[in-house]
Design a protein around this motif. Structure first.
Motif, PDB file in Angstrom:
ATOM      1  N   TYR A 159      30.086  72.610 103.963  1.00  0.00           N
ATOM      2  CA  TYR A 159      29.616  72.970 105.305  1.00  0.00           C
ATOM      3  C   TYR A 159      28.175  73.480 105.275  1.00  0.00           C
ATOM      4  O   TYR A 159      27.320  73.029 106.056  1.00  0.00           O
ATOM      5  CB  TYR A 159      30.536  74.032 105.918  1.00  0.00           C
ATOM      6  CG  TYR A 159      30.020  74.575 107.228  1.00  0.00           C
ATOM      7  CD1 TYR A 159      30.210  73.881 108.414  1.00  0.00           C
ATOM      8  CD2 TYR A 159      29.316  75.771 107.274  1.00  0.00           C
ATOM      9  CE1 TYR A 159      29.713  74.367 109.614  1.00  0.00           C
ATOM     10  CE2 TYR A 159      28.818  76.268 108.474  1.00  0.00           C
ATOM     11  CZ  TYR A 159      29.020  75.559 109.638  1.00  0.00           C
ATOM     12  OH  TYR A 159      28.519  76.031 110.820  1.00  0.00           O
ATOM     13  N   TYR A 178      29.195  67.225 106.167  1.00  0.00           N
ATOM     14  CA  TYR A 178      30.082  67.707 107.222  1.00  0.00           C
ATOM     15  C   TYR A 178      31.401  66.942 107.234  1.00  0.00           C
ATOM     16  O   TYR A 178      32.472  67.518 107.470  1.00  0.00           O
ATOM     17  CB  TYR A 178      29.403  67.589 108.585  1.00  0.00           C
ATOM     18  CG  TYR A 178      28.388  68.686 108.869  1.00  0.00           C
ATOM     19  CD1 TYR A 178      28.685  70.020 108.630  1.00  0.00           C
ATOM     20  CD2 TYR A 178      27.139  68.376 109.397  1.00  0.00           C
ATOM     21  CE1 TYR A 178      27.761  71.012 108.905  1.00  0.00           C
ATOM     22  CE2 TYR A 178      26.212  69.364 109.670  1.00  0.00           C
ATOM     23  CZ  TYR A 178      26.529  70.693 109.424  1.00  0.00           C
ATOM     24  OH  TYR A 178      25.618  71.682 109.699  1.00  0.00           O
ATOM     25  N   ALA A 181      33.536  68.399 104.616  1.00  0.00           N
ATOM     26  CA  ALA A 181      34.040  69.708 105.028  1.00  0.00           C
ATOM     27  C   ALA A 181      35.221  69.557 105.983  1.00  0.00           C
ATOM     28  O   ALA A 181      36.223  70.286 105.879  1.00  0.00           O
ATOM     29  CB  ALA A 181      32.926  70.518 105.684  1.00  0.00           C
ATOM     30  N   ALA A 191      32.602  73.124 111.689  1.00  0.00           N
ATOM     31  CA  ALA A 191      32.246  71.882 110.997  1.00  0.00           C
ATOM     32  C   ALA A 191      32.374  70.686 111.940  1.00  0.00           C
ATOM     33  O   ALA A 191      31.527  69.778 111.929  1.00  0.00           O
ATOM     34  CB  ALA A 191      33.143  71.696 109.769  1.00  0.00           C
TER      35      ALA A 191
END
Length: 221
Positions: A159, A178, A181, A191
């Motif tokens: 993240y 992202y 994550a 996120a």
């Protein structure tokens, strides 16, 4: 008997003498008076008043004695003074310092921990976060990338890597970070939201919209 005062007395001595006689006669009447009022008669038939003797106040209780073998409470600073190279304690203190906004002190503890254990995922992630909060994005990226390599299951590392890369306009790198994550934490509202922003920046609004929706749902909105 009280003499009838004359309108005028001849001298100051005469006036003083008459005043003294008046005072003596008044005192004599007060001392010898035997006339009782109805209230006096009623009080005479009552029993004498009861006198209550209150117990003496007891002395205050002494505070309980501390257990002789009770251990003293140590702070993190105390523990690290006794064991300055304890990585777990260094990371814990750094996390608390960072949470309180003391980024320079937190950075020192993270860097100390990493000199002792260079592949410590939590220390690398924490240092990357501290550098990011200070706006040092270029310095944050290698730490966060290293954290994601040595501890690939740590969602926070991915993240914050995405956050740093997004600030450096590395949109493809931020997108991948992202997405990873979100794979690790599908209900991570932050996120999901950041992923939507990167997709918008990449001119992919049709893909960004469901990310925003999922972010709101995850946040309970």
């Amino acid at each position: 008997m009280i003499r009838k005062r004359e309108p005028r007395w001849q001298s100051a001595a005469e006036r003083a003498r008459v005043a003294e006689e008046l005072i003596e006669e008044a005192e004599s009447l007060t001392e010898t008076s035997t006339i009782a009022s109805p209230a006096d008669v009623a009080r005479a038939g009552l029993p004498p008043p009861i006198t209550a003797e209150l117990p003496a106040p007891s002395p205050p209780a002494a505070p309980p004695a501390a257990a002789p073998d009770a251990p003293a409470t140590l702070t993190l600073d105390d523990a690290l003074t006794a064991d300055p190279d304890n990585v777990a304690l260094l990371v814990e203190r750094a996390e608390r310092l960072a949470a309180g906004g003391h980024y320079s002190a937190a950075r020192r503890d993270y860097e100390h921990a990493l000199r002792l254990e260079p592949a410590h995922g939590a220390a690398l992630t924490g240092l990357g976060l501290v550098l990011s909060r200070k706006g040092l994005w270029h310095e944050a990226v290698p730490r966060l990338r290293h954290a994601s390599e040595v501890d690939p299951g740590r969602a926070a590392a991915w993240y914050y890597l995405g956050e740093a890369l997004n600030h450096l306009d590395d949109l493809s790198g931020a997108l991948a970070a992202y997405e990873r994550a979100v794979e690790l934490e599908p209900r991570n509202a932050k996120a999901l939201y950041r992923l939507g922003i990167v997709l918008d920046r990449l001119n992919r609004p049709d893909e960004a919209t469901p990310m925003y929706r999922r972010s709101r749902e995850s946040a309970g909105r």
